[in-house]
Write a protein that holds these residues in place. Structure first.
Motif, PDB file in Angstrom:
ATOM      1  N   ALA A  13       0.829  -1.211   0.000  1.00  0.00           N
ATOM      2  CA  ALA A  13       0.000   0.000   0.000  1.00  0.00           C
ATOM      3  C   ALA A  13       0.862   1.259   0.000  1.00  0.00           C
ATOM      4  CB  ALA A  13      -0.929  -0.005   1.206  1.00  0.00           C
ATOM      5  N   VAL A  14       1.942   1.252   0.782  1.00  0.00           N
ATOM      6  CA  VAL A  14       2.831   2.429   0.822  1.00  0.00           C
ATOM      7  C   VAL A  14       3.526   2.614  -0.520  1.00  0.00           C
ATOM      8  CG1 VAL A  14       4.954   3.321   1.862  1.00  0.00           C
ATOM      9  CG2 VAL A  14       3.142   2.413   3.312  1.00  0.00           C
ATOM     10  N   ALA A  15       4.026   1.530  -1.096  1.00  0.00           N
ATOM     11  CA  ALA A  15       4.698   1.627  -2.396  1.00  0.00           C
ATOM     12  C   ALA A  15       3.723   2.055  -3.492  1.00  0.00           C
ATOM     13  CB  ALA A  15       5.345   0.293  -2.758  1.00  0.00           C
ATOM     14  N   PHE A  16       2.490   1.583  -3.411  1.00  0.00           N
ATOM     15  CA  PHE A  16       1.495   1.956  -4.418  1.00  0.00           C
ATOM     16  C   PHE A  16       1.153   3.438  -4.317  1.00  0.00           C
ATOM     17  CE2 PHE A  16      -2.727   2.302  -6.286  1.00  0.00           C
ATOM     18  CZ  PHE A  16      -2.598   1.537  -7.429  1.00  0.00           C
ATOM     19  N   CYS A  39       0.780  -3.302  -6.292  1.00  0.00           N
ATOM     20  CA  CYS A  39      -0.611  -3.747  -6.144  1.00  0.00           C
ATOM     21  C   CYS A  39      -0.680  -5.258  -5.956  1.00  0.00           C
ATOM     22  CB  CYS A  39      -1.453  -3.286  -7.325  1.00  0.00           C
ATOM     23  SG  CYS A  39      -0.977  -3.976  -8.913  1.00  0.00           S
ATOM     24  N   TRP A  40       0.172  -5.999  -6.660  1.00  0.00           N
ATOM     25  CA  TRP A  40       0.180  -7.451  -6.513  1.00  0.00           C
ATOM     26  C   TRP A  40       0.785  -7.873  -5.178  1.00  0.00           C
ATOM     27  CZ3 TRP A  40      -2.945 -10.147  -9.310  1.00  0.00           C
ATOM     28  CH2 TRP A  40      -3.316  -9.689 -10.568  1.00  0.00           C
ATOM     29  N   VAL A  41       1.766  -7.117  -4.690  1.00  0.00           N
ATOM     30  CA  VAL A  41       2.341  -7.389  -3.368  1.00  0.00           C
ATOM     31  C   VAL A  41       1.267  -7.198  -2.301  1.00  0.00           C
ATOM     32  CG1 VAL A  41       4.015  -6.567  -1.652  1.00  0.00           C
ATOM     33  CG2 VAL A  41       4.710  -6.849  -4.030  1.00  0.00           C
ATOM     34  N   TYR A  42       0.517  -6.101  -2.411  1.00  0.00           N
ATOM     35  CA  TYR A  42      -0.575  -5.858  -1.457  1.00  0.00           C
ATOM     36  C   TYR A  42      -1.614  -6.972  -1.517  1.00  0.00           C
ATOM     37  CZ  TYR A  42      -4.669  -4.047   0.792  1.00  0.00           C
ATOM     38  OH  TYR A  42      -5.757  -3.922   1.607  1.00  0.00           O
ATOM     39  N   LEU A  43      -2.005  -7.349  -2.733  1.00  0.00           N
ATOM     40  CA  LEU A  43      -3.038  -8.375  -2.875  1.00  0.00           C
ATOM     41  C   LEU A  43      -2.572  -9.721  -2.322  1.00  0.00           C
ATOM     42  CD1 LEU A  43      -5.873  -8.978  -3.910  1.00  0.00           C
ATOM     43  CD2 LEU A  43      -4.878  -9.493  -6.135  1.00  0.00           C
ATOM     44  N   ALA A  89     -10.213  -4.463  -1.592  1.00  0.00           N
ATOM     45  CA  ALA A  89      -9.399  -3.265  -1.793  1.00  0.00           C
ATOM     46  C   ALA A  89      -8.194  -3.591  -2.667  1.00  0.00           C
ATOM     47  CB  ALA A  89      -8.951  -2.697  -0.444  1.00  0.00           C
ATOM     48  N   GLY A  90      -7.622  -4.756  -2.482  1.00  0.00           N
ATOM     49  CA  GLY A  90      -6.505  -5.174  -3.324  1.00  0.00           C
ATOM     50  C   GLY A  90      -6.910  -5.338  -4.776  1.00  0.00           C
ATOM     51  N   LEU A  91      -8.086  -5.904  -5.007  1.00  0.00           N
ATOM     52  CA  LEU A  91      -8.557  -6.043  -6.395  1.00  0.00           C
ATOM     53  C   LEU A  91      -8.792  -4.682  -7.044  1.00  0.00           C
ATOM     54  CD1 LEU A  91     -11.012  -9.053  -6.079  1.00  0.00           C
ATOM     55  CD2 LEU A  91      -8.820  -9.003  -7.271  1.00  0.00           C
ATOM     56  N   LEU A  92      -9.339  -3.750  -6.285  1.00  0.00           N
ATOM     57  CA  LEU A  92      -9.536  -2.404  -6.835  1.00  0.00           C
ATOM     58  C   LEU A  92      -8.190  -1.709  -7.068  1.00  0.00           C
ATOM     59  CD1 LEU A  92     -12.638  -1.124  -4.851  1.00  0.00           C
ATOM     60  CD2 LEU A  92     -12.507  -1.765  -7.252  1.00  0.00           C
ATOM     61  N   MET A  93      -7.217  -1.988  -6.213  1.00  0.00           N
ATOM     62  CA  MET A  93      -5.883  -1.430  -6.396  1.00  0.00           C
ATOM     63  C   MET A  93      -5.256  -1.975  -7.683  1.00  0.00           C
ATOM     64  SD  MET A  93      -2.653  -1.666  -3.786  1.00  0.00           S
ATOM     65  CE  MET A  93      -3.487  -0.970  -2.392  1.00  0.00           C
ATOM     66  N   VAL A  94      -5.443  -3.260  -7.943  1.00  0.00           N
ATOM     67  CA  VAL A  94      -4.927  -3.866  -9.169  1.00  0.00           C
ATOM     68  C   VAL A  94      -5.603  -3.251 -10.390  1.00  0.00           C
ATOM     69  CG1 VAL A  94      -4.878  -6.030 -10.485  1.00  0.00           C
ATOM     70  CG2 VAL A  94      -4.186  -6.011  -8.099  1.00  0.00           C
TER      71      VAL A  94
END
Length: 137
Positions: free
Chosen positions: A23-26, A37-41, A80-85
């Motif tokens: 999340a921080v890197a994104f 985003c994939w790391v977060y997911l 939230a991860g899917l929306l981030m992706v």
């Protein structure tokens, strides 16, 4: 086959650290977004799975309800991860990007709201569940 408690705790912590790092890197960099985003997911999925595998054998109705609410919060973290992706332009939710105006209006950066809501629910349920365990002891 029941998992060792120490391994469960380590995997839960690893999932949490992956979520925070992703999340921080994104949010901080544009160049790392497709990876972050994939790391977060991955972290959210690991966290959700490990949290659901944690045993909780309390017969109190309030505590069972809190555990279900904690499961909902974990699901919101994955969503939230899917929306981030999808914000990073990857494929999982590509069907949402057909109409750009609709995508920006309803989905763009909405992962932040889901992350905030699920984090608040997680903190609340964790504190309440731990206080319930302390009262029983």
């Amino acid at each position: 086959m029941p998992m060792n408690r120490q391994v469960n705790s380590i995997l839960l912590l690893t999932g949490g650290l992956l979520m925070v790092g992703g999340a921080v890197a994104f949010a901080a960099t544009l160049s790392w977004r497709p990876v972050a985003c994939w790391v977060y997911l991955a972290g959210a999925l690991l966290f959700c799975i490990m949290q659901s595998l944690q045993p909780y054998d309390n017969r109190d109705m309030v505590m069972r309800r809190l555990k279900r609410l904690q499961g909902l919060a974990a699901f919101l973290l994955v969503l939230a991860g899917l929306l981030m992706v999808s914000d990073a332009g990857s494929r999982p939710l590509a069907f949402l990007r057909r109409d750009y105006y609709t995508f920006v209006t309803y989905f763009y950066n909405k992962w932040v709201l889901l992350l905030l809501a699920s984090s608040l629910i997680e903190v609340y349920t964790t504190l309440r569940l731990s206080s319930g365990k302390n009262e029983k002891a």
